[in-house]
Motif scaffolding. Structure first.
Motif, PDB file in Angstrom:
ATOM      1  N   HIS A  54       0.763  -1.144   0.053  1.00 36.67           N
ATOM      2  CA  HIS A  54       0.177   0.082  -0.016  1.00 36.67           C
ATOM      3  C   HIS A  54       0.901   1.254   0.090  1.00 36.67           C
ATOM      4  N   TYR A  57       8.174   3.323  -1.375  1.00 32.05           N
ATOM      5  CA  TYR A  57       9.311   4.050  -0.621  1.00 32.05           C
ATOM      6  C   TYR A  57      10.712   3.800  -1.441  1.00 32.05           C
ATOM      7  N   GLY A 491      13.231  -7.545  -3.108  1.00 33.38           N
ATOM      8  CA  GLY A 491      11.480  -7.000  -3.386  1.00 33.38           C
ATOM      9  C   GLY A 491      11.228  -5.705  -3.021  1.00 33.38           C
TER      10      GLY A 491
HETATM   11  C1  LIG Z   1       1.712  -8.445   2.916  1.00 30.50           C
HETATM   12  C2  LIG Z   1       2.725  -7.589   2.046  1.00 30.50           C
HETATM   13  C3  LIG Z   1       2.744  -6.220   1.888  1.00 30.50           C
HETATM   14  C4  LIG Z   1       3.552  -5.550   1.370  1.00 30.50           C
HETATM   15  N1  LIG Z   1       3.650  -4.201   1.199  1.00 30.50           N
HETATM   16  C5  LIG Z   1       4.481  -3.637   0.508  1.00 30.50           C
HETATM   17  C6  LIG Z   1       4.567  -2.108   0.303  1.00 30.50           C
HETATM   18  O1  LIG Z   1       3.565  -1.559   0.796  1.00 30.50           O
HETATM   19  N2  LIG Z   1       5.337  -1.576  -0.499  1.00 30.50           N
HETATM   20  C7  LIG Z   1       6.286  -2.230  -1.035  1.00 30.50           C
HETATM   21  O2  LIG Z   1       7.098  -1.594  -1.712  1.00 30.50           O
HETATM   22  N3  LIG Z   1       6.300  -3.402  -0.999  1.00 30.50           N
HETATM   23  C8  LIG Z   1       5.347  -4.142  -0.435  1.00 30.50           C
HETATM   24  N4  LIG Z   1       5.643  -5.656  -0.477  1.00 30.50           N
HETATM   25  C9  LIG Z   1       6.589  -6.398  -1.266  1.00 30.50           C
HETATM   26  C10 LIG Z   1       6.053  -5.977  -2.717  1.00 30.50           C
HETATM   27  O3  LIG Z   1       4.742  -6.307  -2.983  1.00 30.50           O
HETATM   28  C11 LIG Z   1       7.137  -7.413  -3.516  1.00 30.50           C
HETATM   29  O4  LIG Z   1       8.532  -7.408  -2.944  1.00 30.50           O
HETATM   30  C12 LIG Z   1       7.133  -7.232  -4.911  1.00 30.50           C
HETATM   31  O5  LIG Z   1       5.558  -6.914  -5.544  1.00 30.50           O
HETATM   32  C13 LIG Z   1       7.604  -8.521  -5.663  1.00 30.50           C
HETATM   33  O6  LIG Z   1       7.312  -8.413  -7.082  1.00 30.50           O
HETATM   34  P1  LIG Z   1       7.929  -9.555  -7.953  1.00 30.50           P
HETATM   35  O7  LIG Z   1       7.478  -9.221  -9.306  1.00 30.50           O
HETATM   36  O8  LIG Z   1       9.434 -10.015  -7.724  1.00 30.50           O
HETATM   37  O9  LIG Z   1       6.979 -11.035  -7.423  1.00 30.50           O
HETATM   38  P2  LIG Z   1       5.361 -11.096  -7.376  1.00 30.50           P
HETATM   39  O10 LIG Z   1       4.668 -10.027  -7.146  1.00 30.50           O
HETATM   40  O11 LIG Z   1       5.239 -12.142  -6.486  1.00 30.50           O
HETATM   41  O12 LIG Z   1       5.052 -11.650  -8.991  1.00 30.50           O
HETATM   42  C14 LIG Z   1       5.323 -13.259  -9.393  1.00 30.50           C
HETATM   43  C15 LIG Z   1       4.145 -13.342 -10.424  1.00 30.50           C
HETATM   44  O13 LIG Z   1       4.405 -14.619 -10.797  1.00 30.50           O
HETATM   45  C16 LIG Z   1       2.910 -15.298 -11.049  1.00 30.50           C
HETATM   46  N5  LIG Z   1       3.162 -16.752 -11.169  1.00 30.50           N
HETATM   47  C17 LIG Z   1       3.495 -17.404 -10.207  1.00 30.50           C
HETATM   48  N6  LIG Z   1       3.604 -18.742 -10.661  1.00 30.50           N
HETATM   49  C18 LIG Z   1       3.175 -18.634 -11.918  1.00 30.50           C
HETATM   50  C19 LIG Z   1       3.379 -19.702 -12.940  1.00 30.50           C
HETATM   51  N7  LIG Z   1       3.447 -21.082 -12.658  1.00 30.50           N
HETATM   52  N8  LIG Z   1       3.092 -19.339 -14.124  1.00 30.50           N
HETATM   53  C20 LIG Z   1       2.647 -18.032 -14.595  1.00 30.50           C
HETATM   54  N9  LIG Z   1       2.801 -17.030 -13.614  1.00 30.50           N
HETATM   55  C21 LIG Z   1       3.141 -17.242 -12.102  1.00 30.50           C
HETATM   56  C22 LIG Z   1       2.168 -14.738  -9.700  1.00 30.50           C
HETATM   57  O14 LIG Z   1       0.955 -14.709  -9.858  1.00 30.50           O
HETATM   58  C23 LIG Z   1       2.898 -13.331  -9.492  1.00 30.50           C
HETATM   59  O15 LIG Z   1       2.004 -12.634 -10.430  1.00 30.50           O
HETATM   60  C24 LIG Z   1       4.560  -6.037   0.173  1.00 30.50           C
HETATM   61  C25 LIG Z   1       4.560  -7.579   0.409  1.00 30.50           C
HETATM   62  C26 LIG Z   1       3.545  -8.270   1.218  1.00 30.50           C
HETATM   63  C27 LIG Z   1       3.676  -9.851   1.061  1.00 30.50           C
END
Ligand SMILES: Cc1cc2nc3c(=O)[nH]c(=O)nc-3n(C[C@H](O)[C@H](O)[C@H](O)COP(=O)(O)OP(=O)(O)OC[C@H]3O[C@@H](n4cnc5c(N)ncnc54)[C@H](O)[C@@H]3O)c2cc1C
Length: 510
Positions: A54, A57, A491
């Protein structure tokens, strides 16, 4: 069978940025996402409620620039929010860019000490940001490789940056960066909510407490983009929609509702992917934004040597963060807070010891009875008012599992905790959503529902992230790259892991 230059598995923030960057460099890219929308953890929500993430930063202007998003875009021009540390006696503490104040506007006695300490940490954060904007240093081999001159210049710039700090600051940086936030914060501030707020900011999303080594690194990492906190206008989905638009503009084919089941190999090189509905999509490069354990499951373990598989299996990712979204009966101000303060970032972390004590039960797979909480009051598209809260510590390996009773208990503890500072909050709640680490894992695939897909700890950072021998994004077979939060620098809604991985893929096969 479709043929692409590169396939990105997972359309979270990092997958979108990796794919878009490759598309903008002339590659024919397809981004495959298992859910029906893009944005991953950042914009995941249940029944249109508040998203997991949400606030912003750490969002990297460099990553945005590389995918053609203007940092001045209206979605990104939200006003910075202050942090309010909630206090049981109603004398809340407000942290602004220019100092610390009581909620009545008078200056807090620790304002100057807090400003000095955060200014110093932000300066160190600038150095970590430079490290974050490229693969971790790769030693002699990297310097001798294609792109080696850039690597050399970047390291030289970092060295100059360190030197420019001056002898005292350089020594202090090297002393503090790997230590625990408890000691560093309490060297300069007295025990209480001002120190507690910094301790909380060092542990979000991690299985650590303030006394855990490396927590200063986490705090500095968070401050790497200057320490300003904002919210995207229109919410996190508006930001991820913007990224989807950038991907489409770059010519990427977006494939929602498609789950990759296998990464295909031909003679020790990637040849494409297979989806759960039986389609085969061909490409000589696959960038996976899933954690290494899941990626290696999709190639099969025989794609890696035994030692690599051992390291991959040992990557630690114990999620400790949950969301408890509280739907409010009306949009009126929260008890004991002015309307103005109610719209800032609210923290419940009354002291460093409190944060440490909240961590203790989680170490043993138990639920904390007093939680560390970050909350934002917000409205969702349907006009409902919410208090969106991130709660630490809700361990992914909770004893007895995350049953409905356990979830109800977590929500009760969250409301009780907040009610100490916001008396009567319970009467204002019309409904609750509890999103625990197991749910986050099943929705996104992140092991343990971990915020960073892999713990941000000293043994899993920089050249050791996600594990030794894999820090420069390529993994095992030719053409296979990691591009998600488990890789350097980690992340958050930041985007640098995706950007760096795409650049590494381009360097390997221009
Ligand atoms: C509760 C919580 C609150 C958070 N709040 C914040 C915040 O306020 N501010 C901030 O900066 N960060 C926050 N974060 C951290 C941040 O959201 C993540 O670190 C970041 O979004 C990770 O991005 P990513 O693209 O690496 O991974 P992800 O966002 O996990 O993306 C991975 C994607 O792969 C897809 N996927 C999985 N398996 C497959 C498959 N087999 N085939 C195709 N697709 C697949 C998933 O559906 C997903 O969309 C928060 C995290 C959590 C858990």
């Amino acid at each position: 069978m479709s043929q692409f230059d590169a396939i990105v598995v997972g359309g979270g923030v990092n997958g979108l940025i990796a794919g878009t960057l490759l598309g903008r460099r002339g590659k024919n890219v397809c981004i495959i996402e298992k859910s029906n929308g893009f944005g991953g953890m950042a914009s995941y929500s249940v029944d249109g409620g508040p998203t997991l993430a949400h606030s912003l930063y750490n969002l990297s202007p460099r990553a945005l620039g590389d995918i053609g998003i203007d940092t001045q875009h209206p979605v990104l021009s939200g006003k910075p929010v202050s942090t309010v540390s909630l206090s049981e006696d109603g004398r809340h503490i407000v942290f602004k860019n220019d100092g610390v104040y009581w909620s009545d506007g008078t200056k807090h006695p620790e304002s100057d000490a807090w400003s000095d300490l955060t200014r110093q940490l932000i300066t160190y954060g600038d150095l970590l940001r430079q490290l974050a904007e490229a693969p971790p240093p790769g030693g002699q081999k990297a310097i001798l490789s294609r792109g080696g001159l850039n690597e050399f210049l970047r390291l030289a710039k970092l060295g100059i940056g360190l030197k420019k700090l001056g002898k005292y600051e350089m020594r202090r940086f090297l002393q503090v960066v790997l230590s625990n936030v408890h000691d560093i914060v309490l060297d300069d501030l007295s025990e209480g909510p001002v120190a507690g707020m910094l301790a909380a900011d060092a542990i979000w999303g991690t299985a650590t407490g303030p006394r855990s080594p490396g927590t200063v690194f986490n705090l500095i990492y968070r401050l790497g983009h200057g320490g300003t906190i904002t919210q995207p206008a229109g919410g996190m989905c508006a930001l991820t929609d913007l990224m989807v638009e950038a991907a489409q503009k770059a010519g990427c084919l977006l494939m929602p509702d498609t789950e990759v089941s296998r990464i295909l190999l031909d003679n020790d090189a990637v040849s494409g992917v297979e989806t759960t509905d039986g389609r085969t999509i061909a490409a000589p490069n696959v960038l996976s934004s899933l954690a290494p354990k899941l990626t290696s499951r999709m190639t099969g373990p025989s794609a890696f040597d035994i030692e690599t598989m051992r390291r991959v299996r040992n990557i630690r990712a114990r999620g400790t963060t949950a969301k408890v979204n509280l739907r409010l009966k009306d949009s009126s101000a929260l008890p004991s807070l002015s309307d103005e303060l109610a719209h800032e970032r609210l923290i419940y972390a009354p002291s460093v010891e409190y944060v440490e004590a909240a961590f203790n039960p989680a170490k043993y797979g138990q639920m904390s009875k007093a939680l560390v909480i970050e909350a934002f009051k917000m409205q969702t598209a349907d006009g409902a008012s919410w208090l969106s809260t991130i709660v630490q510590y809700a361990p992914s390996d909770l004893e007895g599992g995350w049953t409905e009773t356990a979830k109800e208990q977590l929500a009760e503890i969250a409301v009780e905790t907040l009610s100490r500072a916001l008396p009567g909050l319970g009467d204002q709640i019309a409904g609750k959503q509890v999103i625990t680490p197991d749910k986050i894992e099943s929705a996104t695939g992140a092991p343990g529902g971990h915020w960073h897909h892999a713990e941000m700890s000293l043994d899993q950072l920089l050249t050791l992230r996600p594990t030794n021998g894999m820090s420069r994004y390529s993994m095992g077979p030719k053409g296979l790259f990691q591009c998600g939060a488990a890789t350097h620098p980690g992340g958050d809604v930041m985007g640098l892991a995706g950007r760096n991985a795409a650049l590494a893929a381009l360097e390997a096969q221009p």
